[in-house]
Design a protein around this motif. Structure first.
Motif, PDB file in Angstrom:
ATOM      1  N   UNK A  49       0.833  -1.207   0.000  1.00  0.00           N
ATOM      2  CA  UNK A  49       0.000   0.000   0.000  1.00  0.00           C
ATOM      3  C   UNK A  49       0.865   1.254   0.000  1.00  0.00           C
ATOM      4  N   UNK A  50       1.940   1.240   0.754  1.00  0.00           N
ATOM      5  CA  UNK A  50       2.850   2.379   0.796  1.00  0.00           C
ATOM      6  C   UNK A  50       3.516   2.625  -0.549  1.00  0.00           C
ATOM      7  N   UNK A  51       3.933   1.549  -1.217  1.00  0.00           N
ATOM      8  CA  UNK A  51       4.535   1.699  -2.537  1.00  0.00           C
ATOM      9  C   UNK A  51       3.527   2.264  -3.525  1.00  0.00           C
ATOM     10  N   UNK A  52       2.289   1.812  -3.429  1.00  0.00           N
ATOM     11  CA  UNK A  52       1.254   2.322  -4.327  1.00  0.00           C
ATOM     12  C   UNK A  52       0.984   3.808  -4.056  1.00  0.00           C
ATOM     13  N   UNK A  53       0.932   4.197  -2.789  1.00  0.00           N
ATOM     14  CA  UNK A  53       0.690   5.602  -2.448  1.00  0.00           C
ATOM     15  C   UNK A  53       1.848   6.491  -2.888  1.00  0.00           C
ATOM     16  N   UNK A  54       3.074   6.049  -2.653  1.00  0.00           N
ATOM     17  CA  UNK A  54       4.248   6.823  -3.070  1.00  0.00           C
ATOM     18  C   UNK A  54       4.323   6.946  -4.580  1.00  0.00           C
ATOM     19  N   UNK A  55       4.056   5.860  -5.289  1.00  0.00           N
ATOM     20  CA  UNK A  55       4.054   5.890  -6.750  1.00  0.00           C
ATOM     21  C   UNK A  55       2.966   6.787  -7.300  1.00  0.00           C
ATOM     22  N   UNK A  56       1.802   6.758  -6.656  1.00  0.00           N
ATOM     23  CA  UNK A  56       0.699   7.618  -7.095  1.00  0.00           C
ATOM     24  C   UNK A  56       1.039   9.089  -6.887  1.00  0.00           C
ATOM     25  N   UNK A  57       1.703   9.410  -5.777  1.00  0.00           N
ATOM     26  CA  UNK A  57       2.098  10.796  -5.505  1.00  0.00           C
ATOM     27  C   UNK A  57       3.061  11.306  -6.580  1.00  0.00           C
ATOM     28  N   UNK A  58       4.057  10.498  -6.893  1.00  0.00           N
ATOM     29  CA  UNK A  58       5.041  10.898  -7.902  1.00  0.00           C
ATOM     30  C   UNK A  58       4.380  11.011  -9.270  1.00  0.00           C
ATOM     31  N   UNK A  59       3.496  10.070  -9.616  1.00  0.00           N
ATOM     32  CA  UNK A  59       2.811  10.109 -10.908  1.00  0.00           C
ATOM     33  C   UNK A  59       1.927  11.352 -11.021  1.00  0.00           C
TER      34      UNK A  59
END
Length: 65
Positions: free
Chosen positions: A42-52
């Protein structure tokens, strides 16, 4: 490894917000990588979404000029 890359990208985005280079973005990216790793997938998905989202907004702003 992916968590470290996303943490570095998050740190870069945070550092660009204040306009000054330096250690602040690296430190926040390091802390973000640790937090994202502890949150798991979930953290990786949230961090990736923020950068995207930031990359999308930057590209959209460049097109409108």
């Amino acid at each position: 490894m992916i968590g470290k890359i996303i943490g570095a990208l998050v740190g870069r985005e945070i550092d660009q917000r204040d306009g000054q280079g330096g250690v602040k973005g690296a430190a926040l990216g390091w802390m973000a990588a640790g937090a994202l790793r502890r949150m798991g997938p979930l953290g990786l998905a949230l961090g990736g979404a923020y950068v995207a989202k930031k990359a999308y907004d930057r590209r959209k702003a460049a097109r409108s000029v």
